[in-house]
Scaffold this motif. Structure first.
Motif, short mmCIF file in Angstrom:
data_model
loop_
_atom_site.label_atom_id
_atom_site.label_comp_id
_atom_site.label_asym_id
_atom_site.label_seq_id
_atom_site.Cartn_x
_atom_site.Cartn_y
_atom_site.Cartn_z
N LEU A 201 0.85 -1.19 0.00
CA LEU A 201 0.00 0.00 0.00
C LEU A 201 0.89 1.24 0.00
N GLU A 202 0.58 2.17 -0.90
CA GLU A 202 1.33 3.42 -0.98
C GLU A 202 2.84 3.17 -1.07
N GLY A 203 3.19 2.13 -1.83
CA GLY A 203 4.60 1.82 -2.04
C GLY A 203 5.29 1.12 -0.88
N LYS A 204 4.55 0.81 0.18
CA LYS A 204 5.15 0.17 1.35
C LYS A 204 4.63 -1.26 1.50
N VAL A 205 5.54 -2.17 1.77
CA VAL A 205 5.16 -3.57 2.03
C VAL A 205 4.56 -3.63 3.43
N VAL A 206 3.30 -4.05 3.51
CA VAL A 206 2.60 -4.11 4.80
C VAL A 206 2.35 -5.54 5.25
N MET A 207 2.62 -6.51 4.37
CA MET A 207 2.46 -7.93 4.71
C MET A 207 3.37 -8.74 3.80
N GLU A 208 4.06 -9.73 4.37
CA GLU A 208 4.97 -10.55 3.59
C GLU A 208 4.97 -11.97 4.14
N TYR A 209 4.93 -12.96 3.25
CA TYR A 209 4.92 -14.36 3.67
C TYR A 209 5.46 -15.24 2.55
N ARG A 210 5.66 -16.51 2.86
CA ARG A 210 6.31 -17.42 1.93
C ARG A 210 5.70 -18.82 2.02
N LYS A 211 6.07 -19.63 1.07
CA LYS A 211 5.83 -21.08 1.04
C LYS A 211 4.40 -21.49 1.43
N PRO A 212 3.39 -20.97 0.74
CA PRO A 212 2.02 -21.41 1.04
C PRO A 212 1.81 -22.87 0.63
N THR A 213 1.05 -23.56 1.44
CA THR A 213 0.67 -24.95 1.16
C THR A 213 -0.80 -25.14 1.48
N ILE A 214 -1.39 -26.19 0.93
CA ILE A 214 -2.79 -26.50 1.23
C ILE A 214 -2.89 -27.06 2.65
N GLY A 215 -3.87 -26.56 3.41
CA GLY A 215 -4.09 -27.03 4.77
C GLY A 215 -4.75 -25.94 5.60
N GLY A 216 -4.96 -26.24 6.86
CA GLY A 216 -5.44 -25.22 7.78
C GLY A 216 -6.94 -25.07 7.90
N GLY A 217 -7.71 -25.69 6.99
CA GLY A 217 -9.16 -25.56 7.08
C GLY A 217 -9.64 -24.18 6.70
N ALA A 218 -10.60 -23.64 7.45
CA ALA A 218 -11.21 -22.32 7.23
C ALA A 218 -12.00 -22.24 5.94
N ILE A 219 -12.34 -23.38 5.37
CA ILE A 219 -13.28 -23.44 4.24
C ILE A 219 -14.17 -24.66 4.44
N SER A 220 -15.29 -24.67 3.75
CA SER A 220 -16.20 -25.80 3.85
C SER A 220 -16.77 -26.11 2.47
N GLY A 221 -17.27 -27.32 2.32
CA GLY A 221 -17.94 -27.72 1.08
C GLY A 221 -17.01 -28.06 -0.06
N TYR A 222 -15.71 -28.17 0.22
CA TYR A 222 -14.76 -28.46 -0.86
C TYR A 222 -14.78 -29.95 -1.24
N LYS A 223 -14.28 -30.21 -2.45
CA LYS A 223 -14.11 -31.58 -2.90
C LYS A 223 -12.81 -32.15 -2.33
N GLU A 224 -12.88 -33.35 -1.80
CA GLU A 224 -11.68 -33.95 -1.21
C GLU A 224 -10.55 -34.06 -2.23
N SER A 225 -10.89 -34.25 -3.49
CA SER A 225 -9.86 -34.39 -4.54
C SER A 225 -9.05 -33.12 -4.74
N ALA A 226 -9.61 -31.96 -4.35
CA ALA A 226 -8.92 -30.69 -4.52
C ALA A 226 -8.11 -30.29 -3.30
N TYR A 227 -8.40 -30.91 -2.17
CA TYR A 227 -7.77 -30.53 -0.90
C TYR A 227 -6.65 -31.53 -0.59
N LYS A 228 -5.48 -31.27 -1.15
CA LYS A 228 -4.33 -32.16 -0.98
C LYS A 228 -3.41 -31.57 0.09
N GLU A 229 -3.63 -32.00 1.30
CA GLU A 229 -2.91 -31.46 2.46
C GLU A 229 -1.41 -31.43 2.23
#
Length: 282
Positions: A201-229
Motif C-alpha cells: 500500500l502506498e509503495g510500502k510492504v505491509v504484509m509478507e509471507y512465503r511457502k504457502p501450502t494446502i491445509g489449515g481448514g477455514a473453508i467448507s464444502g470443498y471436494k476432497e480431490s482438490a484438498y491435498k494437504e
C-alpha cells in the motif's frame, strides 16, 4: 526495384524490432471497463458461471458488487474468477467501498472484500464450497469507529510461512493504517510463485509471507480431490469476492513476471523473473 523494396522492408522491420524497449512494463488490464467477458462467477450453492442475483455488475465503467434492498444474506458467498492462471506477477487494483452492507451479513464482513491469489481451478470448486483454496489479500475499510488495518492476510484452505514460522490461524493483520470512508485505494501484490508474496500500500510492504501450502481448514464444502494437504500453492487464478460488502473496482491490472528470457527474442523483457521460453518470438 523489387530487390530494393525487399531490402528497405527488411530494414524497416529491423528498425521496429530494435526500438522495442525490454525495460518497458507491459501491464495487462484484467478489467477493461466495459464487460466481465473474461471473468466467471461462482457462488456457494450455485453452479460455476451463475451470477447469482446479478451481484457482480459492470456499470459506469466500474466492476462492482451490489445487493438489492431486500436481498438477505444466506451464507451465499461468491467469487469472480479471471480466466487465466498466473504464477509470478504484480497485481494492482483501485477500489472503493460504498453504501451499506447486505442485510444479515456477518459483522466481520462489513467493508470487507478480497483479492484472492493463487486460487484453485474454478472447475474443481464444490457446489457448496464457500471460499476457494487460496491466499486472500484482504481489502478492509474503516468502519468509522475502529482502527482496521488493510491488505491483511487470510488463508482459506492454506497455511504459510510468516516470520520464519508456520502460520496456521486464518487471518493476520498487516502493518497498514486505516482507510476510512468511500475513498479510492490502490493496492498491489507481488507474487513470486511460492517463494515470496507481498501486500503493498502506498509503495510500502505491509504484509509478507512465503511457502504457502494446502491445509489449515477455514473453508467448507470443498471436494476432497482438490484438498491435498501439504501440497505447495505456487500458481493459480485471481478472484474478487462478494461477501456482503458493496464495492467498486475502477481497475484491475497485472504485470506478468513470467515470460521469454532469451535476450535475442523480440519479446524479451528485463523484468521477467521466471523463464517461459516457449513464448519467445524471433
Amino acid at each position: 526495384m523489387i530487390y530494393l523494396f525487399l531490402v528497405m522492408a527488411i530494414g524497416l522491420i529491423g528498425c521496429r524490432q530494435s526500438t522495442v524497449d525490454p525495460n518497458k512494463e507491459e501491464w495487462i488490464s484484467l478489467f477493461d471497463g466495459s464487460n466481465m467477458d473474461n471473468w466467471t462467477p461462482k457462488f456457494k450453492g450455485s453452479e460455476l458461471g451463475v451470477n447469482y442475483k446479478n451481484r457482480f455488475i459492470v456499470k459506469d465503467s466500474l466492476l462492482s458488487v451490489r445487493y438489492a434492498a431486500r436481498d438477505t444474506f444466506n451464507e451465499d458467498f461468491g467469487h469472480l474468477y479471471y480466466k487465466d492462471k498466473f504464477s509470478h506477477y504484480r497485481l494492482r487494483a483501485k477500489y472503493r467501498f460504498v453504501g451499506e452492507q447486505q442485510t444479515g451479513g456477518p459483522g466481520w464482513a462489513v467493508r470487507n472484500n478480497g483479492l484472492m491469489l493463487h486460487c484453485q481451478e474454478p472447475s474443481t470448486i464444490g457446489l457448496d464450497q464457500d471460499f476457494p483454496i487460496s491466499l486472500e489479500l484482504q481489502l478492509l475499510g474503516g468502519d468509522g469507529v475502529h482502527q482496521r488495518t488493510n491488505a491483511n492476510l487470510c488463508t482459506p484452505g492454506t497455511n504459510v510461512i510468516l516470520n520464519d514460522s508456520l502460520f496456521t490461524p486464518h487471518c493476520v493483520n498487516s502493518t497498514s493504517k486505516t482507510y476510512p470512508g468511500d475513498q479510492w485505494v490502490e493496492v498491489e501484490a507481488l507474487v513470486l510463485g511460492d517463494s515470496l508474496i507481498q501486500h503493498i500500500l502506498e509503495g510500502k510492504v505491509v504484509m509478507e509471507y512465503r511457502k504457502p501450502t494446502i491445509g489449515g481448514g477455514a473453508i467448507s464444502g470443498y471436494k476432497e480431490s482438490a484438498y491435498k494437504e501439504g501440497a505447495p500453492v505456487n500458481e493459480g487464478y485471481i478472484s474478487i469476492q462478494a461477501e456482503t460488502a458493496p464495492i467498486d473496482f475502477k481497475s484491475i491490472e497485472l504485470l506478468n513476471l513470467c515470460g521469454c528470457m532469451d535476450k535475442k527474442a523480440k519479446n524479451y523483457k528485463s523484468y521477467y523473473v521466471k523463464a517461459d521460453n516457449s513464448t519467445c518470438e524471433y
